[in-house]
Design an enzyme around this catalytic site. Structure first.
Site, PDB file in Angstrom:
ATOM      1  N   GLY A  49       0.811  -1.205   0.000  1.00  0.00           N
ATOM      2  CA  GLY A  49       0.000   0.000   0.000  1.00  0.00           C
ATOM      3  C   GLY A  49       0.846   1.258   0.000  1.00  0.00           C
ATOM      4  O   GLY A  49       1.757   1.409  -0.813  1.00  0.00           O
TER       5      GLY A  49
ATOM      6  N   ASP B  28      -2.301  -3.351  -9.364  1.00  0.00           N
ATOM      7  CA  ASP B  28      -2.168  -3.931 -10.703  1.00  0.00           C
ATOM      8  C   ASP B  28      -1.353  -3.004 -11.606  1.00  0.00           C
ATOM      9  O   ASP B  28      -0.489  -3.457 -12.373  1.00  0.00           O
ATOM     10  CB  ASP B  28      -3.545  -4.162 -11.332  1.00  0.00           C
ATOM     11  CG  ASP B  28      -4.450  -5.016 -10.470  1.00  0.00           C
ATOM     12  OD1 ASP B  28      -3.943  -5.918  -9.784  1.00  0.00           O
ATOM     13  OD2 ASP B  28      -5.671  -4.783 -10.499  1.00  0.00           O
TER      14      ASP B  28
END
Length: 306
Positions: free
Chosen positions: A226, A257
């Site tokens: 993250g 992604d």
């Protein structure tokens, strides 16, 4: 001789996003397609192929047409009479997303039904990419067919990249997911795991534990986390690379992604892992500032080259 194309394997679904009252915006997305989208944007003239299985309904035809409009082919992927794509809807709480899926009978579940066609789609590719979601939607026999095709491409010279992308709801048992993902790592050159997924699946205490565990199996590992730094394990060394902070993200869908796509594009262009992660962080930061999983090509390119 290996060609210069990039191929990504998996499921591209219909995406409902941007809810405004009773109205939704429809697009096309899915983890491995989102990565290929970024690769297509950032890899110059490399041919891009999305390897899956498709229906013959209007939505499938529109999906394939959308791919073609953006320079993405489908190789030898089968078109299955009577089949249709899966569907998901994104709901947001602030910038954080949750998903509702309708995918149980999606055509993509038959992507490995024709072993010859699958292998043909992976021929002469510089890079072959797949994920744990691609494994999860297949039965055990189809997973073996997929991994055999990937191994064949790798033996012929393709670089293989894999994101475990563990989603518990797609697996019958945690142990099944563990076994399938370990089998996939055995044919992988670059692993792109996300720490919270690995913690949930394998019990890793910290990103360093993920890097150490996967570093014994794969030559190049990038552990995403993250907004926390990404951890690179390659060539016997480890390096932490800070992420780009976004003060007011709009939608975090597709960020990881797109990170993968940017990282792989940078590596294919000859950049070292550290530089590739820096570029990937910038791309991911740009993606969370747009709605939906697919940022415009020009947005991705500006972040990548900045």
């Amino acid at each position: 001789m290996t060609g210069n194309g990039v191929a990504s394997i998996g499921e591209c679904m219909l995406e409902l996003s941007g809810q405004a009252g009773p109205n939704w915006r429809m697009g096309f997305a899915g983890d491995t397609f989102n990565t290929l989208w970024a690769l297509r944007a950032l890899s110059g003239d490399r041919p891009a192929t999305y390897v899956s299985a498709f229906g013959d309904d209007p939505f499938s035809r529109d999906q394939i047409g959308f791919f073609a409009q953006n320079g993405i082919g489908i190789g030898a992927s089968p078109i299955i009479a009577g089949a249709r794509p899966g569907l998901y809807a994104i709901t947001l709480t602030g910038a954080e997303r949750s998903f509702t899926y309708w995918r149980g009978d999606a055509a993509a579940r038959q992507l490995a039904s024709d072993a010859v066609a699958l292998a043909k789609s992976l021929e002469n590719q510089a890079l072959v990419y797949f994920s744990g979601i691609a494994l999860a939607i297949l039965n055990d026999g189809a997973r073996k067919t997929l991994l055999a095709a990937v191994a064949k491409a790798r033996a012929a010279g393709s670089l293989v990249a894999f994101d475990p992308n563990y989603r518990p709801r797609l697996w019958h048992r945690r142990e099944e997911a563990q076994a399938a993902i370990l089998d996939a790592l055995a044919v992988t050159d670059i692993a792109l795991p996300t720490f919270p997924d690995e913690q949930m699946l394998f019990g890793d205490a910290a990103p360093q534990a993920t890097a150490e565990r996967l570093g014994k199996l794969v030559g190049e590992v990038v552990v995403k986390n993250g907004e926390e730094p990404a951890l690179i394990a390659a060539s016997g060394t480890r390096q932490s690379v800070a992420a780009v902070h976004v003060a007011a993200p709009v939608d975090t869908t597709g960020a990881g992604d797109s990170f993968n796509g940017a990282y792989l594009a940078a590596r294919l262009a000859g950049h070292a892992p550290t530089e590739a992660v820096l570029r990937a962080h910038r791309v991911a930061a740009a993606v969370v500032q747009v709605r939906g999983a697919l940022a415009p090509f020009e947005t991705l390119r500006a972040a990548f080259e900045n």
